[in-house]
Write an enzyme that holds these catalytic residues in place. Structure first.
Site, mmCIF file in Angstrom:
data_model
loop_
_atom_site.group_PDB
_atom_site.id
_atom_site.type_symbol
_atom_site.label_atom_id
_atom_site.label_comp_id
_atom_site.label_asym_id
_atom_site.label_seq_id
_atom_site.Cartn_x
_atom_site.Cartn_y
_atom_site.Cartn_z
ATOM 1 N N TRP A 133 4.698 0.139 1.642
ATOM 2 C CA TRP A 133 3.651 -0.469 1.036
ATOM 3 C C TRP A 133 4.183 -1.568 0.211
ATOM 4 O O TRP A 133 5.250 -1.520 -0.378
ATOM 5 C CB TRP A 133 2.903 0.600 0.480
ATOM 6 C CG TRP A 133 3.556 1.541 -0.584
ATOM 7 C CD1 TRP A 133 4.213 2.662 0.089
ATOM 8 C CD2 TRP A 133 3.668 1.640 -1.876
ATOM 9 N NE1 TRP A 133 4.632 3.656 -0.985
ATOM 10 C CE2 TRP A 133 4.422 2.581 -2.149
ATOM 11 C CE3 TRP A 133 3.180 0.554 -2.804
ATOM 12 C CZ2 TRP A 133 4.817 2.828 -3.596
ATOM 13 C CZ3 TRP A 133 3.447 0.860 -4.170
ATOM 14 C CH2 TRP A 133 4.250 2.090 -4.580
ATOM 15 N N TYR A 161 -9.126 6.171 -3.695
ATOM 16 C CA TYR A 161 -9.349 4.805 -3.538
ATOM 17 C C TYR A 161 -10.921 4.376 -4.013
ATOM 18 O O TYR A 161 -11.757 4.982 -3.099
ATOM 19 C CB TYR A 161 -9.102 4.054 -2.222
ATOM 20 C CG TYR A 161 -7.459 4.006 -1.914
ATOM 21 C CD1 TYR A 161 -6.670 4.441 -2.986
ATOM 22 C CD2 TYR A 161 -6.994 3.736 -0.783
ATOM 23 C CE1 TYR A 161 -5.384 4.471 -2.753
ATOM 24 C CE2 TYR A 161 -5.786 3.599 -0.599
ATOM 25 C CZ TYR A 161 -4.730 3.946 -1.405
ATOM 26 O OH TYR A 161 -3.349 3.971 -1.049
ATOM 27 N N SER A 177 4.631 10.773 1.034
ATOM 28 C CA SER A 177 4.716 9.488 0.271
ATOM 29 C C SER A 177 5.251 9.571 -1.494
ATOM 30 O O SER A 177 4.983 10.413 -1.940
ATOM 31 C CB SER A 177 3.171 8.803 -0.020
ATOM 32 O OG SER A 177 3.184 7.267 -0.786
#
Length: 355
Positions: A231, A103, A176
């Site tokens: 998410w 990120y 994920s």
């Protein structure tokens, strides 16, 4: 696919025993206990991290809240706004913050750490998750949960995550974008070799994306205690209703790097989704809430969802999203049925076909 892990300062002082048999947590009961530890209404602001209710309600009874640092921290918003968001979140009972090495090229993790230091927040009061996949110049974080986003060799990943946890660098690990089959394989490998299995899966889940969380993962919830940290509950802003009349200049879809989102919104399917959102707005009005609050509360209503990650770029958005917790009790079976009728996309199980 991704992997994540988490830690508090309880596990960071000294390495744990390196003997795998002393660290085996592959039983469903242990996994369920770990999942209950983070069970709360989770909302995420993709600017800071994630949070969990600390006041009023116990963790096992509350709903989790989370905020992420993907788009905003170190990128879309200033450091000052990031601090405002984290302060609002924390003061409203949020304590779980989700980030990743990639990120803003690592800046998100640094900003998050700087805010924690500046605000003198007790590390043990926070749950921090980060993700690995793309690879960075160096490891910047000691997270409570590490999330693995790739599956090259499941055995090697489970061994690596067990090593990280045994050496006090994390407390748990999760996945994920893994399939139910891959998660089950990781659990089986952990049992076979006396290693530590994943406790959660980060998966996309919102009004227009339901199949995986509602059809593929429920068996894992009950069999091995793996929970979902979902998410994009607002589908990258699509479900906020702000794209009803086109693409606002200040919106995410107006950014060059989000051309794919713009095309999705302007497509035929995108226009159909906007029409459905207009109908859902009437339900939100009856419940005295906003469309985003309804959408987030709807995600939280799923028993397999432990936390919901939100993406906010300003204090007003975050405050609005946190209000979803008050809406959750209002989504009765009747309201949920009305929502399903409008969406027309409820996944059909084999049992449903028999009725």
């Amino acid at each position: 696919m991704q992997v994540s892990f988490a830690c508090t300062d309880h596990g960071l002082k000294a390495p744990r025993s390196s003997e795998p048999n002393k660290q085996n947590t592959s039983s469903p009961n242990t996994a369920s206990a770990a999942r209950a530890r983070f069970r709360t209404v989770a909302l995420i602001a993709r600017s800071l991290g994630s949070f969990t209710h600390r006041h009023h309600i116990s963790l096992k009874e509350s709903t989790g809240k989370l905020t992420g640092t993907w788009v905003t921290f170190g990128g879309q918003i200033s450091d000052e706004v990031a601090e405002q968001l984290m302060t609002i979140a924390y003061e409203n009972g949020v304590n779980l913050f989700d980030t990743a090495e990639v990120y803003s090229a690592g800046k998100a993790e640094i900003i998050l750490g700087n805010i924690i230091k500046k605000k003198c927040l007790r590390r043990s009061s926070l749950v921090i998750t980060t993700k690995l996949y793309w690879g960075g110049n160096q490891s910047r974080s000691l997270a409570d949960i590490f999330v693995c986003t790739c599956v090259f060799c499941v055995l090697e990943i489970v061994r690596a995550m067990t090593h990280i946890i045994n050496h006090g660098m994390s407390m748990y690990w999760g996945t994920s974008r893994w399939s139910a089959m891959e998660i089950m394989e990781a659990y089986s490998v952990a049992r076979q070799f006396n290693l530590i299995p994943p406790v959660c899966e980060q998966a996309e889940y919102h009004l227009f994306q339901r199949d995986k969380v509602e059809m593929q993962l429920p068996e894992l919830y009950h069999k091995i205690g793996v929970g979902v940290v979902s998410w994009s509950p607002l589908a990258c802003g699509i479900i906020t209703g702000k794209y009803e009349n086109g693409i606002p200049e200040s919106s995410r879809a107006s950014l060059k790097s989000y051309q794919w989102l713009k095309e999705k919104i302007l497509s035929e399917d995108g226009r159909k989704q906007q029409a459905k959102l207009k109908e859902l707005t009437h339900i939100a009005e009856k419940l005295s809430c906003t469309l985003p609050q309804l959408a987030i509360a709807w995600c939280l209503r799923n028993e397999g969802v432990s936390s919901v990650l939100l993406g906010t770029s300003n204090p007003a958005q975050l405050t609005e999203n946190l209000g979803a917790i008050q809406v959750l009790p209002k989504i009765t079976a009747h309201v949920a049925s009305d929502i399903d009728k409008i969406l027309g996309n409820r996944p059909q199980s084999k049992k449903d076909y028999h009725h």
